[in-house]
Motif scaffolding. Structure first.
Motif, PDB file in Angstrom:
ATOM      1  N   GLU A  90      -1.293  48.484 -40.633  1.00 52.29           N
ATOM      2  CA  GLU A  90      -2.406  49.000 -41.420  1.00 52.29           C
ATOM      3  C   GLU A  90      -1.962  49.617 -42.753  1.00 52.29           C
ATOM      4  OE1 GLU A  90      -4.785  51.483 -38.831  1.00 52.29           O
ATOM      5  OE2 GLU A  90      -5.726  49.713 -37.938  1.00 52.29           O
ATOM      6  N   PRO A  91      -1.362  48.802 -43.628  1.00 54.79           N
ATOM      7  CA  PRO A  91      -0.958  49.313 -44.944  1.00 54.79           C
ATOM      8  C   PRO A  91      -2.162  49.855 -45.708  1.00 54.79           C
ATOM      9  CG  PRO A  91      -0.907  46.904 -44.892  1.00 54.79           C
ATOM     10  CD  PRO A  91      -1.107  47.359 -43.488  1.00 54.79           C
ATOM     11  N   ARG A  92      -1.954  50.943 -46.428  1.00 50.23           N
ATOM     12  CA  ARG A  92      -3.058  51.657 -47.092  1.00 50.23           C
ATOM     13  C   ARG A  92      -2.929  51.597 -48.616  1.00 50.23           C
ATOM     14  NH1 ARG A  92      -5.763  54.797 -42.940  1.00 50.23           N
ATOM     15  NH2 ARG A  92      -4.831  54.035 -41.003  1.00 50.23           N
ATOM     16  N   LYS A  93      -4.060  51.856 -49.279  1.00 48.92           N
ATOM     17  CA  LYS A  93      -4.073  51.979 -50.735  1.00 48.92           C
ATOM     18  C   LYS A  93      -4.082  53.447 -51.160  1.00 48.92           C
ATOM     19  CE  LYS A  93      -7.782  50.784 -53.386  1.00 48.92           C
ATOM     20  NZ  LYS A  93      -8.105  51.537 -54.613  1.00 48.92           N
ATOM     21  N   LYS A  94      -4.758  54.279 -50.372  1.00 54.93           N
ATOM     22  CA  LYS A  94      -4.880  55.715 -50.653  1.00 54.93           C
ATOM     23  C   LYS A  94      -5.417  55.949 -52.074  1.00 54.93           C
ATOM     24  CE  LYS A  94      -3.493  57.349 -46.679  1.00 54.93           C
ATOM     25  NZ  LYS A  94      -4.393  58.154 -45.820  1.00 54.93           N
ATOM     26  N   ASP A  95      -4.710  56.721 -52.901  1.00 51.01           N
ATOM     27  CA  ASP A  95      -5.229  57.126 -54.216  1.00 51.01           C
ATOM     28  C   ASP A  95      -4.707  56.257 -55.367  1.00 51.01           C
ATOM     29  OD1 ASP A  95      -6.624  59.264 -53.032  1.00 51.01           O
ATOM     30  OD2 ASP A  95      -4.835  60.506 -53.095  1.00 51.01           O
ATOM     31  N   SER A 150      17.970  36.995 -36.583  1.00 49.39           N
ATOM     32  CA  SER A 150      17.414  35.970 -35.697  1.00 49.39           C
ATOM     33  C   SER A 150      16.421  35.143 -36.479  1.00 49.39           C
ATOM     34  CB  SER A 150      16.718  36.615 -34.490  1.00 49.39           C
ATOM     35  OG  SER A 150      16.172  35.631 -33.657  1.00 49.39           O
ATOM     36  N   ASP A 151      16.671  33.857 -36.567  1.00 53.63           N
ATOM     37  CA  ASP A 151      15.789  33.011 -37.372  1.00 53.63           C
ATOM     38  C   ASP A 151      14.682  32.358 -36.553  1.00 53.63           C
ATOM     39  OD1 ASP A 151      17.211  31.169 -35.935  1.00 53.63           O
ATOM     40  OD2 ASP A 151      18.070  30.127 -37.654  1.00 53.63           O
ATOM     41  N   ASN A 152      14.549  32.757 -35.262  1.00 49.84           N
ATOM     42  CA  ASN A 152      13.489  32.168 -34.444  1.00 49.84           C
ATOM     43  C   ASN A 152      12.414  33.177 -34.040  1.00 49.84           C
ATOM     44  OD1 ASN A 152      14.908  33.675 -32.625  1.00 49.84           O
ATOM     45  ND2 ASN A 152      15.106  32.075 -31.072  1.00 49.84           N
ATOM     46  N   LYS A 153      12.483  34.391 -34.562  1.00 50.63           N
ATOM     47  CA  LYS A 153      11.441  35.365 -34.281  1.00 50.63           C
ATOM     48  C   LYS A 153      10.248  35.138 -35.216  1.00 50.63           C
ATOM     49  CE  LYS A 153      14.056  37.670 -31.343  1.00 50.63           C
ATOM     50  NZ  LYS A 153      13.978  37.348 -29.902  1.00 50.63           N
ATOM     51  N   GLN A 154       9.088  35.642 -34.793  1.00 47.92           N
ATOM     52  CA  GLN A 154       7.869  35.516 -35.581  1.00 47.92           C
ATOM     53  C   GLN A 154       7.620  36.813 -36.359  1.00 47.92           C
ATOM     54  OE1 GLN A 154       6.021  32.509 -35.489  1.00 47.92           O
ATOM     55  NE2 GLN A 154       7.839  31.849 -34.362  1.00 47.92           N
ATOM     56  N   PHE A 155       6.991  36.664 -37.516  1.00 44.35           N
ATOM     57  CA  PHE A 155       6.708  37.813 -38.365  1.00 44.35           C
ATOM     58  C   PHE A 155       5.197  37.973 -38.506  1.00 44.35           C
ATOM     59  CE2 PHE A 155      10.841  36.118 -39.713  1.00 44.35           C
ATOM     60  CZ  PHE A 155      11.627  37.213 -39.390  1.00 44.35           C
ATOM     61  N   LEU A 156       4.696  39.079 -37.990  1.00 43.86           N
ATOM     62  CA  LEU A 156       3.268  39.355 -38.009  1.00 43.86           C
ATOM     63  C   LEU A 156       2.925  40.151 -39.264  1.00 43.86           C
ATOM     64  CD1 LEU A 156       4.080  38.876 -34.950  1.00 43.86           C
ATOM     65  CD2 LEU A 156       2.016  40.163 -34.380  1.00 43.86           C
ATOM     66  N   ILE A 157       1.872  39.733 -39.937  1.00 49.85           N
ATOM     67  CA  ILE A 157       1.465  40.414 -41.163  1.00 49.85           C
ATOM     68  C   ILE A 157       0.002  40.819 -41.072  1.00 49.85           C
ATOM     69  CG2 ILE A 157       3.150  39.125 -42.526  1.00 49.85           C
ATOM     70  CD1 ILE A 157       0.541  37.736 -43.752  1.00 49.85           C
ATOM     71  N   GLN A 158      -0.328  41.926 -41.733  1.00 46.95           N
ATOM     72  CA  GLN A 158      -1.687  42.434 -41.801  1.00 46.95           C
ATOM     73  C   GLN A 158      -2.097  42.576 -43.262  1.00 46.95           C
ATOM     74  OE1 GLN A 158      -2.282  46.035 -39.478  1.00 46.95           O
ATOM     75  NE2 GLN A 158      -0.483  45.577 -38.201  1.00 46.95           N
ATOM     76  N   SER A 159      -3.379  42.772 -43.465  1.00 48.38           N
ATOM     77  CA  SER A 159      -3.865  43.024 -44.824  1.00 48.38           C
ATOM     78  C   SER A 159      -4.057  44.524 -45.026  1.00 48.38           C
ATOM     79  CB  SER A 159      -5.188  42.277 -45.048  1.00 48.38           C
ATOM     80  OG  SER A 159      -6.152  42.678 -44.090  1.00 48.38           O
ATOM     81  N   ILE A 160      -4.401  44.912 -46.258  1.00 50.33           N
ATOM     82  CA  ILE A 160      -4.597  46.322 -46.589  1.00 50.33           C
ATOM     83  C   ILE A 160      -5.769  46.900 -45.797  1.00 50.33           C
ATOM     84  CG2 ILE A 160      -5.200  47.942 -48.434  1.00 50.33           C
ATOM     85  CD1 ILE A 160      -2.463  46.833 -48.857  1.00 50.33           C
ATOM     86  N   PHE A 161      -5.527  48.055 -45.185  1.00 49.55           N
ATOM     87  CA  PHE A 161      -6.601  48.798 -44.529  1.00 49.55           C
ATOM     88  C   PHE A 161      -7.342  49.577 -45.610  1.00 49.55           C
ATOM     89  CE2 PHE A 161      -8.350  52.507 -42.306  1.00 49.55           C
ATOM     90  CZ  PHE A 161      -9.014  51.886 -41.254  1.00 49.55           C
ATOM     91  N   MET A 162      -8.605  49.232 -45.815  1.00 50.22           N
ATOM     92  CA  MET A 162      -9.353  49.756 -46.959  1.00 50.22           C
ATOM     93  C   MET A 162      -9.743  51.221 -46.750  1.00 50.22           C
ATOM     94  SD  MET A 162     -11.694  46.329 -47.409  1.00 50.22           S
ATOM     95  CE  MET A 162     -12.272  46.529 -49.085  1.00 50.22           C
ATOM     96  N   ASN A 163      -9.905  51.934 -47.867  1.00 52.59           N
ATOM     97  CA  ASN A 163     -10.297  53.336 -47.811  1.00 52.59           C
ATOM     98  C   ASN A 163     -11.696  53.488 -47.229  1.00 52.59           C
ATOM     99  OD1 ASN A 163      -7.878  53.961 -49.045  1.00 52.59           O
ATOM    100  ND2 ASN A 163      -8.757  54.133 -51.096  1.00 52.59           N
ATOM    101  N   LYS A 164     -11.968  54.661 -46.680  1.00 47.18           N
ATOM    102  CA  LYS A 164     -13.282  54.947 -46.120  1.00 47.18           C
ATOM    103  C   LYS A 164     -14.340  54.749 -47.196  1.00 47.18           C
ATOM    104  CE  LYS A 164     -13.515  58.046 -43.014  1.00 47.18           C
ATOM    105  NZ  LYS A 164     -13.543  59.336 -42.239  1.00 47.18           N
ATOM    106  N   GLY A 165     -15.387  54.020 -46.817  1.00 48.10           N
ATOM    107  CA  GLY A 165     -16.446  53.702 -47.775  1.00 48.10           C
ATOM    108  C   GLY A 165     -16.310  52.322 -48.364  1.00 48.10           C
ATOM    109  N   ASP A 166     -15.117  51.737 -48.260  1.00 49.80           N
ATOM    110  CA  ASP A 166     -14.891  50.355 -48.702  1.00 49.80           C
ATOM    111  C   ASP A 166     -14.829  49.459 -47.466  1.00 49.80           C
ATOM    112  OD1 ASP A 166     -14.656  51.295 -51.280  1.00 49.80           O
ATOM    113  OD2 ASP A 166     -12.475  51.442 -51.196  1.00 49.80           O
ATOM    114  N   ALA A 167     -15.451  48.310 -47.533  1.00 49.19           N
ATOM    115  CA  ALA A 167     -15.424  47.390 -46.398  1.00 49.19           C
ATOM    116  C   ALA A 167     -15.987  46.045 -46.825  1.00 49.19           C
ATOM    117  CB  ALA A 167     -16.214  47.942 -45.222  1.00 49.19           C
ATOM    118  N   ILE A 168     -15.630  45.007 -46.074  1.00 48.07           N
ATOM    119  CA  ILE A 168     -16.209  43.679 -46.234  1.00 48.07           C
ATOM    120  C   ILE A 168     -16.929  43.368 -44.930  1.00 48.07           C
ATOM    121  CG2 ILE A 168     -15.760  41.237 -46.653  1.00 48.07           C
ATOM    122  CD1 ILE A 168     -13.109  42.077 -47.971  1.00 48.07           C
ATOM    123  N   ASN A 169     -18.260  43.232 -44.996  1.00 52.40           N
ATOM    124  CA  ASN A 169     -19.058  43.042 -43.774  1.00 52.40           C
ATOM    125  C   ASN A 169     -18.745  44.114 -42.737  1.00 52.40           C
ATOM    126  OD1 ASN A 169     -20.433  40.811 -44.726  1.00 52.40           O
ATOM    127  ND2 ASN A 169     -18.971  39.343 -43.876  1.00 52.40           N
TER     128      ASN A 169
END
Length: 472
Positions: A163-168, A196-215
């Protein structure tokens, strides 16, 4: 009252027929033998707000009996890094190793997720801008994990930034993603590959600030591909609004195509309010949007990880509805056993865990308690496992119909399986019931390299009575 509650539940499940449809699923993962795997399980916390949490073998068996084949261990960066006043704590890594071992012994694979909760002196802006070598410090925290588990085949991979953030920061979400987050992901992956070149890398998108949202979903959209391999898109969805569940998952599917990465929903399930445990009305509401979410997951074929496999000794207070929790047990202790069944019966629904071949589609119908699975078989890839959850979903027994080749049932009054029909050249002994793990195991499919339909229905099979005439 109980009769009306059950009647309402039946009406809800019938009305939840989803229009979200996929022909052949492209999500799920592949194991080392090439089997099609649907990852499902729980976020495993190493602490809650009241202190450390450590599970035992019995807890892992409970996870398995609740449908888990994957755990996501939530790492504490403050105990793995040298950021600010933090120091690396070998005893914490020993606890993480133990949890991974207990998972392996129970048949559960592991994903690690790095969190920054409790990491004193951490700043999202400093991490993105790398003002004081923060990115190297972050990567060094990961290196303790990469080095320890590089040869462990039961470790699937790493959820790189939770849950990477944008904050201020004075920047748009899209600019932050393109200019800082995605390059950070690439830098972390490059540092991990030598281990290790056979592991998987999980990625997430930016966790938006309170009041911001898509649907009404607080996760920003990814609009640029990451130039690395072995990527899994691991979005979170905490959505209680029925109208926005499908649009959110459709958006995630679009991002998945851009990233060329399957979806594994890293966290899901709206938190529970204090009042919900004592309100039938609130529980029916939860059942409704949990079922809708679960059905869409299955129709897409995505894996999903539920937060949290915890008891309820603490609450959080950040929602308008009052104190809430993600714990799926209501006990006032860290390791709970009293299920919130209006949640757990949906999480622990029947599904194909791992299939020798290709899963084309599957769905569990909550109203009829029927699992319908279509695959293309490939017996060279090994054993297949179907999680049934018989004690939970089929106290009246169940019958498995494997195309036109086999009809096998499990009676609650008997320990093994009973064969009712088998065509020539089939081997009913290749189908085994594992009562401890609540799994139907197929050592091989009746026919190879062909389409197979498997249905699991409630009740023990009764052959039609030839003396009884039925109207046409």
């Amino acid at each position: 009252m109980l009769h009306r509650t059950c009647e309402s539940l039946l009406i809800i499940t019938i009305l939840l027929a989803s229009t979200f449809s996929f022909a052949d699923i492209k999500h799920g993962l592949r194991d080392n033998d090439g089997r099609h795997m649907i990852p499902r399980g729980y976020v495993i916390n190493t602490n809650d707000h009241a202190g450390s949490v450590d599970f035992n073998p019995e807890d892992y068996l409970r996870m398995v009996r609740m449908g888990a084949n994957v755990q996501v261990i939530r790492l504490e960066m403050g105990k793995l890094s040298e950021l600010g006043d933090n120091t690396f704590k070998p005893e914490y890594l020993a606890r993480v190793k133990r949890a991974t071992r207990l998972g392996r012994e129970a048949g559960i694979k592991t994903v690690f997720k790095m969190t920054v909760y409790g990491a004193k002196g951490f700043s999202w802006e400093n991490l993105y801008l790398n003002k004081n070598n923060e990115q190297e410090i972050y990567i060094n925290a990961w290196k303790h994990i990469w080095e320890t588990f590089k040869d462990n085949n039961y470790v699937i991979g790493y959820d790189l930034v939770n849950e990477p953030r944008k904050k201020d920061m004075d920047i748009s979400y899209d600019q932050l993603t393109r200019q800082y987050l995605l390059p950070l992901y690439e830098k972390i992956i490059d540092a991990a590959i030598p281990y290790s070149d056979n592991k998987q890398f999980l990625i997430q998108s930016i966790f938006m600030n309170k009041g911001d949202a898509i649907n009404k979903n607080q996760y920003a959209e990814i609009t640029k591909k990451i130039d690395r391999k072995n990527i899994i898109f691991a979005p979170h969805i905490y959505q209680e609004n029925l109208d926005y569940i499908a649009p959110t998952m459709e958006r995630f599917d679009k991002e998945s195509k851009l990233l060329d990465a399957p979806i594994l929903v890293g966290e899901w399930g709206f938190p529970t309010f204090v009042t919900t445990d004592n309100s039938v009305k609130e529980q029916l509401n939860y059942i409704e949007f949990y079922i809708k979410t679960a059905e869409i997951f299955d129709e897409m074929g995505v894996g999903s990880i539920k937060a949290w496999f915890l008891g309820n000794r603490t609450y959080q207070n950040f929602l308008p509805g009052g104190p809430s929790t993600w714990a799926i047990f209501s006990d006032k202790q860290a390791i709970g056993t009293v299920e919130r069944k209006y949640i757990t019966d949906i999480i622990a629904r029947p599904y194909p865990q791992i299939i020798a071949g290709d899963i084309q589609n599957f769905k569990f119908n909550f109203a009829t308690r029927t699992l319908n699975l279509n695959i293309k078989s490939d017996n060279a890839k090994g054993v297949s496992r179907i999680f049934v959850g018989s004690d939970r979903h089929y106290p009246d027994g169940f019958t498995a119909y494997i195309s036109d080749d086999l009809i096998i049932s499990k009676s609650p009054m008997k320990t093994g399986l009973e064969v009712h029909h088998s065509t020539t050249n089939t081997q009913p002994s290749e189908v085994i019931w594992d009562n401890d793990k609540q799994q139907l195991i197929l050592l091989s499919w009746p026919k190879d390299k062909t389409h197979i339909n498997l249905k699991i229905k409630p009740g023990v099979y009764k052959a039609p009575d030839p003396s009884v005439k039925t109207s046409k």
